[in-house]
Structure formats: structure tokens, C-alpha cells
Design a protein around this motif. Sequence first.
Motif, PDB file in Angstrom:
ATOM      1  N   ALA A 212       0.846  -1.208   0.000  1.00 35.96           N
ATOM      2  CA  ALA A 212       0.000   0.000   0.000  1.00 35.96           C
ATOM      3  C   ALA A 212       0.879   1.255   0.000  1.00 35.96           C
ATOM      4  O   ALA A 212       0.534   2.256  -0.637  1.00 35.96           O
ATOM      5  CB  ALA A 212      -0.934  -0.015   1.202  1.00 35.96           C
ATOM      6  N   LEU A 215       2.001   1.776  -3.436  1.00 35.04           N
ATOM      7  CA  LEU A 215       0.907   2.359  -4.238  1.00 35.04           C
ATOM      8  C   LEU A 215       0.768   3.855  -3.937  1.00 35.04           C
ATOM      9  O   LEU A 215       0.503   4.657  -4.841  1.00 35.04           O
ATOM     10  CB  LEU A 215      -0.405   1.619  -3.942  1.00 35.04           C
ATOM     11  N   GLU A 341      -4.721  -4.399  -3.588  1.00 37.11           N
ATOM     12  CA  GLU A 341      -4.075  -3.079  -3.766  1.00 37.11           C
ATOM     13  C   GLU A 341      -5.072  -2.184  -4.495  1.00 37.11           C
ATOM     14  O   GLU A 341      -5.574  -2.565  -5.556  1.00 37.11           O
ATOM     15  CB  GLU A 341      -2.806  -3.226  -4.621  1.00 37.11           C
TER      16      GLU A 341
END
Length: 348
Positions: A212, A215, A341
Amino acid sequence: MRALRLESWQSTPQLREVPVPEPGPGQVLVQMGGAGACHSDLHLMDEFTDGALPWGPPFTLGHENAGWVHAVGSHVHGLEPGQPVAVVGAWGCGTCPRCLAGLETYCDRPDLAPAPGGGGGLGLDGGMADYLLVPSARHVVPLPEGLAPADAAPLTDAALTPYHAIRRSREKLVPGSLAVVIGVGGLGHLAVQILRATTAAVVVAVDAREAARDLAVRSGADLALAPGDSLVDQIREAGHGFGADVVLDMVGTDQTLQTAAAAARQLADITLVGLGGGTLPYSFFSVPYEVSVQSTYWGNRSELVEVLDLAARGHLRPEVTRFPLDRAGMVYDRLREGAIEGRAVVVA
Ligand code: NAD
Ligand code: ZN
Ligand code: ZN
């Protein structure tokens, strides 16, 4: 048609065969192109019981929806079969002062709304199905060119909710201010992108998962941090020693709210988005002077139009993992495991 049904609180959703709905006067039947799996569905499934809300199961899940107009009822003009559309999720009465002002999330006459306090996938049948019946044509918004429905679906909640929250704090998000996003899942990664696209704030993201945090950086965060003893110091450092001007808490546990309060500087906004059930002790000296603590809920149609425009021009790129409707049941297991994700989207 197939539909992923929540048949009772605290049960596992089931894929069932149900009749295809018929659009009545003013209504639109949407052929589903994508339905996002929101973490709120997990809260609903796991934590609610009969009587807790004015609505309840059985209903089809999926409150983040986009697809193509399939059929329209009488008196619907300006929509053509095959036209790609996003679905506005909050379904108010349409005639009370707040609905007329575009605030259908806060309808004054929920007793006159299709699902009092709820909507499609929230008491009424949602979009994890082959078709979705939308009770009024004003709840569909044509998609700008270039946006596929499966990618547009998360824009109707995972982007719209942070967009609404960020707009409310716009005056504090001046160039060089510090915005902190706690929790970089479906909502959080789009919050980072919206901050990047609509403000010149420094953006710090916080997530417990490394994927995460990656991302978050791909989404434009200046810095992605893990929870831990030094987190607040690291956030303060990013804010020239002063701390955050705006904290968006997409988790909402005691721990994340405590981080938010410790990281906020004077005059900051702490905005609670996540339904983690945590509390924040609030008294004159428990947070810095003139800090506003507020919750936020979803967004409205005109904001969705703005979000769609941002996405169509490439400023928002939802990270989407598609799951076929036949395997929709596993989507929530993956989400619960923290194995998604960005956003999981169910495609019919
Ligand atoms: P998600 O599961 O996609 O993302 C949550 C993220 O938070 C994950 O990346 C997870 O690793 C991270 N996280 C969890 N605990 C953490 C912690 N202690 N510290 C740091 N990171 C942590 O969830 P989502 O669909 O993006 O939803 C986020 C929250 O927002 C949920 O509680 C959901 O119910 C809520 N929500 C609220 C609204 C609203 O209108 N207020 C709308 C939609 C969703
Ligand atoms: Zn949601
Ligand atoms: Zn109303």
C-alpha cells in the motif's frame, strides 16, 4: 440474472439467480460494467445486527457502480441504450430542500426516499449483479469519453468520498501545507491522487502494508510511512516541524485517531473517514488550538461530475483488480485479508 446477495447480517454473501428488474416510470436499468468492493461492506456484514439501521438484508451488494444504460422507463429522456454511465450512490427523495441543493446524502425526508438512509447495495439491490435498477434517471451520470465502466466504478465512492472531504478542507490546503492520508486502500490511494491533482500540498501517506505504501508513492505521495514509534516525528518533520494542516483518517481506530491528533498542528482539520469505530478524546487541551475534528460522508452528484472529469483527463488512475461476478464471493475474503491493492471491482 446473477446477483451477490447479503441474505442476513453477519453472513457470507451468496451468488443467487434473481429476476432481471423492469424499469418503471423515470427509472433506468443499467447493465453492470463494474461494482467496487468497499471496506464499508465488511463493516456492514461483520458488525451490524437487525434494527441497527433503518434498512437491512436481504439485498444485492455493491454501492460503487458503473455500466451501460440497458433500458429506460417512461418519461426518461436524454439517455440511450448502450451509453456508459456512472451511478450516483446516495438516493434521496429528490424534492426536499437538501436534495434540491444536491445534498442527497442528507435528505430531509428519508421516509420518501427509495431506501431511507441507504441506497443501491445499502438496503436496496446494488450492482454486484448483471443489472442494476436505478430508481431515478438523475442518479446516472454519463461517463466522459475514455473512461471504462470498470475503472469508473471506484470513482463513485472510493474517489468521491475523499474528493468531498478534501474540498471541505480546501482553504487549509494552501501550497506548502501538509496533508496526511492514513490508510492507502481503495479510498486512500485516490485521496493521494486527488490531493496531488487539486492542491499543491505536501502529501504524506501512512499504511501498515508495504504494498500500500508503494501504491501511495505511485499515486503521487511525497512520502509513505509505516505506523510505529517514530511516525508522528516523521510527519512533523515533513511539515517543517509544525505538523499536518489536514489529516484524513481512512481507518478510524483509536490508534490512527491518536496519530492524527498528535500529528495535527494548530488550526488543522482532522477528518474521520474510516469506520474503524475508534474514539478521540476531545477537550480544550487534548488537541492543538483551533483544530477541527469532523466526520465526512460520501459526496454528491456535482462532485462526482468533477471527479469523472479529473479521471477522464488522466489526473486520477484508480488501481483496479477485476474479479468476475461468478467469483465475487472471494472478493470480500481478499479485502478482509488485506490482499487488495487499490480497489477490487466485480465485473459481470
Ligand atoms: P481498504 O481496506 O481498501 O483500505 C484500508 C487501508 O488501511 C488498507 O490499505 C490497510 O492496510 C490500511 N490500514 C488498516 N489499519 C491501519 C492502521 N492501523 N494504520 C495504517 N494503515 C492501516 O478500505 P477502503 O474501502 O478504502 O475504506 C476505508 C475506510 O473508509 C473503511 O473504514 C470504510 O468503511 C470507510 N468508508 C467511509 C466512507 C464515508 O463516506 N465516510 C465511504 C467509503 C468507505
Ligand atoms: Zn463505500
Ligand atoms: Zn430529500
